[in-house]
Scaffold this motif. Structure first.
Motif, mmCIF file in Angstrom:
data_model
loop_
_atom_site.group_PDB
_atom_site.id
_atom_site.type_symbol
_atom_site.label_atom_id
_atom_site.label_comp_id
_atom_site.label_asym_id
_atom_site.label_seq_id
_atom_site.Cartn_x
_atom_site.Cartn_y
_atom_site.Cartn_z
ATOM 1 N N ARG A 1 0.822 -1.212 0.000
ATOM 2 C CA ARG A 1 0.000 0.000 0.000
ATOM 3 C C ARG A 1 0.852 1.257 0.000
ATOM 4 N NH1 ARG A 1 -3.884 -2.699 4.603
ATOM 5 N NH2 ARG A 1 -4.763 -4.313 3.243
ATOM 6 N N TYR A 2 1.983 1.222 0.696
ATOM 7 C CA TYR A 2 2.871 2.381 0.747
ATOM 8 C C TYR A 2 3.431 2.697 -0.639
ATOM 9 C CZ TYR A 2 6.529 5.428 2.750
ATOM 10 O OH TYR A 2 7.342 6.491 3.081
ATOM 11 N N ILE B 1 1.901 2.776 -3.356
ATOM 12 C CA ILE B 1 0.942 3.608 -4.076
ATOM 13 C C ILE B 1 1.119 5.068 -3.698
ATOM 14 C CG2 ILE B 1 -1.530 4.066 -4.387
ATOM 15 C CD1 ILE B 1 -1.993 1.053 -3.948
ATOM 16 N N GLU B 2 1.470 5.313 -2.429
ATOM 17 C CA GLU B 2 1.608 6.675 -1.935
ATOM 18 C C GLU B 2 2.992 7.259 -2.177
ATOM 19 O OE1 GLU B 2 0.789 6.287 2.191
ATOM 20 O OE2 GLU B 2 -1.091 5.212 1.880
ATOM 21 N N SER C 1 0.905 -4.314 -7.994
ATOM 22 C CA SER C 1 1.401 -3.170 -7.224
ATOM 23 C C SER C 1 2.779 -2.789 -7.728
ATOM 24 C CB SER C 1 1.482 -3.505 -5.725
ATOM 25 O OG SER C 1 2.507 -4.459 -5.481
ATOM 26 N N ASP D 1 3.743 -2.699 10.252
ATOM 27 C CA ASP D 1 2.828 -2.464 9.137
ATOM 28 C C ASP D 1 2.120 -3.742 8.677
ATOM 29 O OD1 ASP D 1 5.380 -3.369 8.183
ATOM 30 O OD2 ASP D 1 4.786 -2.815 6.150
ATOM 31 N N TYR E 1 -9.859 -6.317 5.735
ATOM 32 C CA TYR E 1 -9.999 -6.051 4.302
ATOM 33 C C TYR E 1 -10.285 -7.326 3.521
ATOM 34 C CZ TYR E 1 -8.508 -1.335 5.277
ATOM 35 O OH TYR E 1 -8.444 -0.053 5.770
ATOM 36 N N GLN F 1 -8.295 -3.708 -0.849
ATOM 37 C CA GLN F 1 -7.601 -2.459 -1.144
ATOM 38 C C GLN F 1 -6.761 -2.602 -2.406
ATOM 39 O OE1 GLN F 1 -5.498 -1.213 2.513
ATOM 40 N NE2 GLN F 1 -7.056 0.374 2.602
ATOM 41 N N GLY G 1 -3.857 -3.085 -4.848
ATOM 42 C CA GLY G 1 -2.550 -3.703 -4.670
ATOM 43 C C GLY G 1 -2.576 -5.020 -3.929
ATOM 44 N N ASP G 2 -3.661 -5.295 -3.188
ATOM 45 C CA ASP G 2 -3.751 -6.556 -2.459
ATOM 46 C C ASP G 2 -4.072 -7.709 -3.404
ATOM 47 O OD1 ASP G 2 -3.141 -5.645 0.042
ATOM 48 O OD2 ASP G 2 -5.212 -5.469 0.733
#
Length: 329
Positions: free
Chosen positions: A94-95, A97-98, A157, A197, A216, A284, A286-287
């Motif tokens: 997830r990181y 993506i940011e 991802s 994380d 999730y 979410q 990327g998962d």
């Protein structure tokens, strides 16, 4: 062990690197640890991991950015390093993506630094590096586990894409320069000293505080949870069995017993002695739905056979967590 040349372990302040370095030291190796100690997650936890090496004469630590190719090359050259376990990377689906450029520097430029240092090192023996099960992309659960021969051409991802790129860079360097390399596709690793994380760690924090946890994929995801000690056994087994001089290989390293997310939560509740309040959320970006390792190649090479069942591993984690964070029973 009677060897005097050191093993370089990158990511030594990280979860898997810390455990691997200790296992190598325990069998008599000299270890040089490298880590940038960034703030992707709590630096205090990383500092506490490093503190466990205090007073160990056969361990030395260098705070370095692995993307600093000149510094890494000098470290390898000046210490006559012949074996490297490269575990440093920017983690997190997830990181990515940011903060995509963090992955460009740490994962791509960092891996290239280790490749260059390895190819210029005299009598170099083996580079073992961390890849990820995320390179397989998303595929339905059921049937046989993921095998290393499957095409890994559809990452979901940026993190997965960088890990696949590292594998391809290693393949090209093996062909061009002829030094042995092994890429390990890690599945979900858990246990004491783990990463905050990761889901099981975050769930623990919230359950003990009485906060609700967000589940999730509506709890329908499954992961091949692999206990840290089993993973370290596989890493060192692979290190001790390099491929042919010009060889590059990919090996899965996992538990080979995928567990549903809700089953994991139930085991964690039992380990903590508390029931979680759950909020169900969709998948979410990327998962992936499920991960499932076929580890037959690693087993044939090293005898690798995971020993720790999830219930026992989570109990060990829960006991460590309460002790480390001074959480009363």
């Amino acid at each position: 062990m009677s060897r005097t040349d050191p093993v370089l372990v990158t990511g030594a302040a990280g979860f898997i690197g810390h455990a691997t370095a200790h296992a190598l030291l325990a069998r008599g190796e000299r270890v040089i640890g490298v880590d940038i100690v960034n703030d992707y997650y709590d630096p205090a936890l990383k500092a506490a991991r490093l503190a466990t090496f205090e007073g160990v004469e056969t361990f030395s630590f260098h705070k370095l950015d692995i993307a600093d190719a000149a510094a890494i090359a000098a470290l390898v050259r000046d210490n006559a390093v012949k074996r490297i376990v490269h575990l440093a990377a920017q983690a997190g689906v997830r990181y990515s993506i940011e903060n995509p450029f963090a992955y460009e520097r740490s994962n791509l430029a960092g891996h290239l630094s280790l490749l260059e240092a390895s190819r210029h090192a005299p009598d170099f023996e083996h580079l073992v590096y961390a890849s990820s099960s995320s390179v397989y992309g998303d595929k339905p659960m059921g049937g046989a586990g993921f095998t290393e021969d499957e095409p890994a051409i559809d990452p979901v991802s940026l993190y997965a894409a960088t890990k696949r790129a590292c594998e391809l860079m290693s393949q090209s360097y093996a062909r061009l320069y002829g030094f042995p390399q092994t890429g390990l596709r890690f599945f979900t690793v858990y246990g004491p000293w783990g990463r905050p994380d990761m889901a099981y760690f975050g769930f623990t924090q919230k359950i003990l505080k009485g906060d609700a946890i967000e589940v999730y994929g509506e709890g329908k995801m499954a992961r091949d949870f692999t206990y840290i000690d089993d993973v370290v056994d596989g890493i060192i087994g692979a290190l001790d069995h390099p491929p042919a001089t010009d060889g590059h290989r990919i090996l899965n390293i996992g538990d080979s017993r995928p567990v549903g997310l809700m089953e994991m939560i139930e085991a964690l509740e039992a380990a903590l002695g508390q029931t979680a309040r759950k909020i169900m959320r969709p998948m979410q970006p990327g998962d992936v739905t499920a991960t499932y390792a076929d580890v037959s190649k690693l087993h044939a090479l090293t005898g690798y056979h995971p020993q720790v069942m999830l219930e026992d591993g989570l109990k060990r984690f829960a006991d460590w967590y309460r002790a480390f964070y001074a959480v009363p029973e």
